[in-house]
Scaffold this motif. Structure first.
Motif, short mmCIF file in Angstrom:
data_model
loop_
_atom_site.label_atom_id
_atom_site.label_comp_id
_atom_site.label_asym_id
_atom_site.label_seq_id
_atom_site.Cartn_x
_atom_site.Cartn_y
_atom_site.Cartn_z
N ARG A 1 33.10 43.27 34.45
CA ARG A 1 32.97 42.27 35.52
C ARG A 1 34.32 41.63 35.77
O ARG A 1 35.09 41.38 34.84
CB ARG A 1 31.98 41.18 35.13
N THR A 2 34.58 41.34 37.04
CA THR A 2 35.82 40.70 37.41
C THR A 2 35.57 39.22 37.65
O THR A 2 34.60 38.85 38.32
CB THR A 2 36.42 41.35 38.67
N TYR A 3 36.44 38.40 37.09
CA TYR A 3 36.33 36.95 37.22
C TYR A 3 37.62 36.43 37.85
O TYR A 3 38.71 36.85 37.49
CB TYR A 3 36.14 36.28 35.86
N SER A 4 37.47 35.49 38.76
CA SER A 4 38.61 34.84 39.38
C SER A 4 38.82 33.51 38.65
O SER A 4 37.95 32.63 38.69
CB SER A 4 38.34 34.61 40.87
N GLU B 1 39.08 41.26 25.92
CA GLU B 1 38.40 42.49 26.34
C GLU B 1 38.28 43.47 25.17
O GLU B 1 37.23 44.07 24.95
CB GLU B 1 39.14 43.14 27.52
N GLN C 1 43.20 40.39 27.94
CA GLN C 1 43.24 41.74 27.38
C GLN C 1 42.78 41.74 25.92
O GLN C 1 42.02 42.61 25.50
CB GLN C 1 44.65 42.33 27.49
N GLN D 1 46.60 36.71 31.26
CA GLN D 1 46.29 38.14 31.26
C GLN D 1 46.33 38.72 29.85
O GLN D 1 45.49 39.54 29.48
CB GLN D 1 47.25 38.89 32.20
N ASP E 1 42.68 37.39 38.96
CA ASP E 1 41.49 38.15 38.58
C ASP E 1 41.68 38.76 37.20
O ASP E 1 42.73 39.33 36.90
CB ASP E 1 41.22 39.27 39.59
N ILE E 2 40.65 38.61 36.37
CA ILE E 2 40.62 39.28 35.07
C ILE E 2 39.29 40.01 34.96
O ILE E 2 38.29 39.60 35.56
CB ILE E 2 40.81 38.30 33.89
N SER E 3 39.29 41.10 34.21
CA SER E 3 38.06 41.87 34.01
C SER E 3 37.64 41.82 32.56
O SER E 3 38.45 42.02 31.66
CB SER E 3 38.28 43.33 34.41
#
Length: 102
Positions: A13-16, A35, A32, A28, A7-9
């Motif tokens: 919103r969180t995406y799998s 983001e 980041q 990740q 999962d990343i945000s």
């Protein structure tokens, strides 16, 4: 190679996302950085939709990638020229040496 979802945000919103085993940290890290870029764009451009912000980030990232690819091509060209010069210098030195020995 097997993969699993992590999962990343992004922008709340969180995406799998499917990720190859062993590449979780890299994904990740990229998420980041993305983001940060998305939030920066969102802050500077208040009236853009989430989709437009994502497109702007993609264009920025694509431009950065293109710049890096150009730098790599320039570097490779310079190294090829230096290698050619070294080869020529060595060949000339060997020819001169063989002439002196004869």
């Amino acid at each position: 190679m097997s993969s699993h979802a992590i999962d990343i945000s992004l922008l709340g919103r969180t995406y799998s996302i499917n990720c190859p085993k062993g590449q979780e940290r890299a994904l990740q890290h990229v998420a980041q950085k993305l983001e940060v870029q998305l939030n920066s764009l969102k802050t500077r451009t208040h009236n853009l939709s989430r989709e437009e912000v994502a497109i702007m980030a993609a264009l920025n990232t694509g431009y950065e990638l293109l710049e890096e690819q150009q730098k790599n091509q320039d570097y490779n060209k310079q190294m090829d020229e230096k290698i050619g010069l070294l080869q020529s210098t060595i060949e000339n030195a060997l020819v001169e040496r063989s002439i002196k020995e004869d």
